[in-house]
Design an enzyme around this catalytic site. Structure first.
Site, PDB file in Angstrom:
ATOM      1  N   CYS A 267     -76.877  47.101   5.679  1.00  0.00           N
ATOM      2  CA  CYS A 267     -75.770  47.756   6.397  1.00  0.00           C
ATOM      3  C   CYS A 267     -75.941  49.275   6.410  1.00  0.00           C
ATOM      4  O   CYS A 267     -76.164  49.882   7.446  1.00  0.00           O
ATOM      5  CB  CYS A 267     -74.436  47.434   5.718  1.00  0.00           C
TER       6      CYS A 267
HETATM    7  N1  SAJ Z   1     -75.706  53.378  -3.317  1.00  0.00           N
HETATM    8  C1  SAJ Z   1     -75.947  54.551  -4.019  1.00  0.00           C
HETATM    9  N2  SAJ Z   1     -74.880  55.253  -4.495  1.00  0.00           N
HETATM   10  C2  SAJ Z   1     -73.592  54.835  -4.309  1.00  0.00           C
HETATM   11  C3  SAJ Z   1     -73.370  53.644  -3.586  1.00  0.00           C
HETATM   12  C4  SAJ Z   1     -74.440  52.927  -3.109  1.00  0.00           C
HETATM   13  O1  SAJ Z   1     -77.083  54.955  -4.209  1.00  0.00           O
HETATM   14  O2  SAJ Z   1     -72.674  55.512  -4.777  1.00  0.00           O
HETATM   15  C5  SAJ Z   1     -76.841  52.637  -2.765  1.00  0.00           C
HETATM   16  C6  SAJ Z   1     -76.951  51.230  -3.307  1.00  0.00           C
HETATM   17  O3  SAJ Z   1     -77.729  51.184  -4.467  1.00  0.00           O
HETATM   18  C7  SAJ Z   1     -77.628  50.499  -2.148  1.00  0.00           C
HETATM   19  C8  SAJ Z   1     -77.099  51.230  -0.919  1.00  0.00           C
HETATM   20  O4  SAJ Z   1     -76.629  52.500  -1.376  1.00  0.00           O
HETATM   21  O5  SAJ Z   1     -79.016  50.634  -2.207  1.00  0.00           O
HETATM   22  C9  SAJ Z   1     -75.964  50.493  -0.227  1.00  0.00           C
HETATM   23  O6  SAJ Z   1     -75.067  50.190  -1.241  1.00  0.00           O
HETATM   24  P1  SAJ Z   1     -73.561  49.681  -0.909  1.00  0.00           P
HETATM   25  O7  SAJ Z   1     -72.794  49.710  -2.179  1.00  0.00           O
HETATM   26  O8  SAJ Z   1     -73.011  50.414   0.239  1.00  0.00           O
HETATM   27  O9  SAJ Z   1     -73.778  48.135  -0.614  1.00  0.00           O
HETATM   28  P2  SAJ Z   1     -73.981  47.358   0.727  1.00  0.00           P
HETATM   29  O10 SAJ Z   1     -75.134  47.805   1.507  1.00  0.00           O
HETATM   30  O11 SAJ Z   1     -73.912  45.936   0.330  1.00  0.00           O
HETATM   31  O12 SAJ Z   1     -72.705  47.785   1.562  1.00  0.00           O
HETATM   32  C10 SAJ Z   1     -71.677  46.877   1.728  1.00  0.00           C
HETATM   33  C11 SAJ Z   1     -70.972  47.387   2.942  1.00  0.00           C
HETATM   34  N3  SAJ Z   1     -70.084  46.364   3.402  1.00  0.00           N
HETATM   35  C12 SAJ Z   1     -70.021  46.150   4.720  1.00  0.00           C
HETATM   36  O13 SAJ Z   1     -70.651  46.786   5.527  1.00  0.00           O
HETATM   37  C13 SAJ Z   1     -69.108  45.085   5.124  1.00  0.00           C
HETATM   38  C14 SAJ Z   1     -70.197  48.635   2.623  1.00  0.00           C
HETATM   39  O14 SAJ Z   1     -69.331  48.970   3.728  1.00  0.00           O
HETATM   40  C15 SAJ Z   1     -69.370  48.443   1.403  1.00  0.00           C
HETATM   41  O15 SAJ Z   1     -68.619  49.621   1.148  1.00  0.00           O
HETATM   42  C16 SAJ Z   1     -70.289  48.149   0.251  1.00  0.00           C
HETATM   43  O16 SAJ Z   1     -70.899  46.865   0.557  1.00  0.00           O
HETATM   44  C17 SAJ Z   1     -69.534  48.064  -1.058  1.00  0.00           C
HETATM   45  O17 SAJ Z   1     -68.545  48.800  -1.204  1.00  0.00           O
HETATM   46  O18 SAJ Z   1     -69.997  47.320  -1.921  1.00  0.00           O
END
Ligand code: SAJ
Length: 459
Positions: free
Chosen positions: A275
C-alpha cells in the site's frame, strides 16, 4: 428513484440480494465473509482455480480469515466461489477487489480493474450496483469504468449504480477488521452514493458517505500519502540524529509525550508493503497528466528509498569499528517481512538490504519465523535463491560477525541475540530496553540505548 433502485433496495432490506465479490484476496475474502455474516448470499469470483477450489472446501488462504469463520459459511452455501464470470449476472451488487499494481515506471496498471469491468459489462443487467474497492488514481471509476458499463446502454444513477469505496484492510491488525473499520463510499451520482451507503451500511459498522467517487478515491490516497510522507520525515530525522550523534529513538519517544499536535512515526530500514510505497504514486501519476508536480510525494519517496543504503552504510561502519569489512563477514539479517508479525515480503526493504549486502560480498543468511523461504519470483534481485530462514542457535549467533535487525517481529528474543552475537545493528529500536553496554549500533546516535524511560506524570 427508479424502479430498479426501488427493487434493489427491497432486496437489500429483505437480504435476498446476491452479493458478488471479484478478487478473493486479503481484501475480497474478508469482505465476502462479512457480507455472508450479514446474511447475504455471496458469489466470490477469482481467476485462480486453486483459490476457488480451496474456498469451496472451506480452506482459507488469507491470514485474517480462519477456516472456522469460512467453513460454516461455505457449508451453509452463503459463500460459493467460482471462476465463471458469466454468473455475475446473478449478482445484485458487485464489489471489485482486484490488484492495482504499479508498473516499473510507477504508472498505474488498471488491467485487472478493466478486465473485471468488462466481465461485469458482458453480464450486466438493469439494477446492479457496482463498487470498486481497489486503490487507484482519482477519476478511475468515472473515466475508466463508467464508459465500459454505459456502452451497454445502461444509464448510471437510473438502471446502473456505480461507487468507489476504498479498502482499509490492515492485515494482521488485532483490533481493526473489515467490519469495524469505518467505510468511506462515494458514487458517480447522488443516487449511487445513497444506494451504496444503504448496502454497505448493512455490512459495515460505520459508513462515511462522500459526495463523489473522486472524493472517495482521494480519501484513500490522502490517508496513505500522509503515512508515507511522515515515515520519510522520521527516516530523515534518523539520518539527522546520526550526524549529530543523538539517539533518534530518544527524540521520538520524548516527542511522543506531546499530548496534542503530534503523531508518532518510527524510523526504519525503508518502506515496504503493497500500500504505502505504491498508493501515493497513483496521485503523482494523475497529477503529472495535469502538469502538476507532487513534490512532497516525490521527495518522500526518494528519502524512504535510500534507507536500505543508509542501513548498509551503518552496518559497514559498525563492522569497520571491529576491523572487519562487509566482504566476507557472516551477516545474519533478522526479519525480512515488510513489517512485524506478518509473512508478507512485498516491497520489503529487507530484500534491497540483502541485495546490497550480496553485492558487497557479505556471507549472508537470514532468519524470519514468518518467512521460511525467499523464493525466486523472477523479480527479486537476489542471487542464490531460494534462500531459507536459518535457526538462530547460540552457535549461529556466536559464529556471526554481525546480526542486522531489519524487521522487529515480536516473537524474537532480541536481548538474547544482543547478548550472544558479537555485534548487533538494530534498525527498529528493538533493543531499546537492552541493558546499557551491549554492543548495539542503532540507526543513529549512541552505540547503546538507555532503557526507555517512563514519562514522568504531570507534576
Ligand atoms: N513504517 C515505518 N515507520 C512507521 C510506520 C511504518 O518505517 O512509523 C514502515 C513499515 O515497516 C512498513 C511500511 O512502513 O515497511 C508500511 O507500514 P504500515 O504500517 O503503513 O503497514 P501497511 O503497509 O500494512 O499499511 C496498512 C495500510 N492500510 C491500508 O491501506 C488499508 C495503512 O493505511 C495503515 O495505516 C497501516 O496498514 C497500519 O496502520 O497498520
Amino acid at each position: 428513484m427508479t424502479e430498479y433502485e426501488a427493487s434493489l433496495r427491497e432486496k437489500i432490506e429483505d437480504h435476498s440480494a446476491v452479493m458478488g465479490v471479484i478478487g478473493l484476496g486479503y481484501v475480497g475474502l474478508p469482505l465476502a465473509v462479512e457480507m455472508a455474516g450479514s446474511g447475504y448470499s455471496v458469489l466470490g469470483f477469482d481467476i485462480n482455480r486453486r483459490v476457488v477450489d480451496g474456498i469451496n472446501r472451506g480452506d482459507s488462504h488469507i491470514q485474517d480469515v480462519s477456516p472456522e469463520q469460512l467453513r460454516p459459511l461455505v457449508e451453509s452455501k452463503l459463500i460459493f466461489a467460482t471462476d465463471d464470470l458469466s454468473r455475475l449476472r446473478e449478482c445484485d451488487a458487485i464489489s471489485i477487489c482486484v490488484p492495482t499494481p504499479l508498473s516499473k515506471t510507477k504508472d498505474p496498471d488498471l488491467a485487472y480493474v478493466v478486465s473485471a469491468t468488462q466481465a461485469i459489462a458482458a453480464a450486466l443487467r438493469p439494477g446492479q450496483l457496482i463498487v470498486l474497492e481497489s486503490t487507484t488514481y482519482p477519476g478511475t471509476t468515472r473515466e475508466a469504468m463508467l464508459p465500459l458499463l454505459e456502452a451497454t446502454g445502461m444509464r448510471v444513477g437510473e438502471d446502473l449504480f456505480l461507487c468507489f469505496s476504498p479498502e482499509r484492510v490492515d492485515p494482521g491488525n488485532p483490533v481493526w477488521h473489515t467490519k469495524n473499520t469505518p467505510k468511506v463510499i462515494g458514487g458517480i451520482t447522488e443516487r449511487c452514493t445513497a444506494l451504496g451507503t444503504m448496502l454497505y451500511g448493512k455490512i459495515f459498522d460505520t459508513l462515511v458517505p462522500v459526495s463523489s467517487a473522486e472524493a472517495a478515491e482521494l480519501v484513500k490516497l490522502h490517508e496513505n500519502t500522509f503515512r508515507m510522507i511522515n515515515i520519510a520525515l522520521v527516516n530523515e530525522m534518523a539520518q539527522i540524529c546520526d550526524r549529530l550523534g543523538v539517539d533518534v529513538w530518544e527524540v521520538i519517544e520524548a516527542a511522543g509525550s506531546k499530548p496534542f499536535g503530534f503523531m508518532k512515526f518510527t524510523p526504519g530500514p525503508g518502506l515496504g508493503g503493497h500500500c504505502i510505497p505504491l498508493d501515493p504514486h497513483y496521485l503523482s501519476w494523475k497529477m503529472r497528466t495535469l502538469s502538476f508536480k507532487t513534490r512532497m510525494i516525490e521527495l518522500s519517496s526518494e528519502i524512504n528509498a535510500e534507507m536500505p543504503a543508509f542501513v548498509v552504510r551503518k552496518l559497514g561502519d559498525a563492522l569497520n569499528e571491529e576491523g572487519k569489512a562487509i566482504k566476507g563477514s557472516r551477516v545474519i539479517v533478522v526479519g525480512v517481512a515488510y513489517k512485524r508479525d506478518i509473512d508478507d515480503m512485498r516491497e520489503s526493504p529487507a530484500i534491497e538490504i540483502l541485495h546490497l549486502l550480496q553485492e558487497k560480498g557479505a556471507d549472508l543468511v537470514y532468519h524470519d519465523p514468518f518467512c521460511p523461504i525467499i523464493a525466486d519470483d523472477g523479480h527479486t534481485p537476489l542471487r542464490g535463491l531460494p534462500m531459507h530462514s536459518v535457526e538462530l542457535t547460540d552457535e549461529v549467533l556466536r559464529d556471526s560477525d554481525c546480526v542486522l535487525i531489519v524487521t522487529d517481529h515480536t516473537t524474537i528474543d532480541y536481548a538474547h541475540i544482543a547478548a550472544i552475537a558479537p555485534l548487533t545493528v538494530d534498525t527498529r529500536g528493538a533493543l531499546r530496553s537492552v541493558p546499557v553496554g551491549q554492543k548495539v549500533v542503532g540507526l543513529s546516535g549512541a552505540e547503546f540505548h538507555p532503557p526507555a524511560l517512563e514519562p514522568e506524570m504531570g507534576r
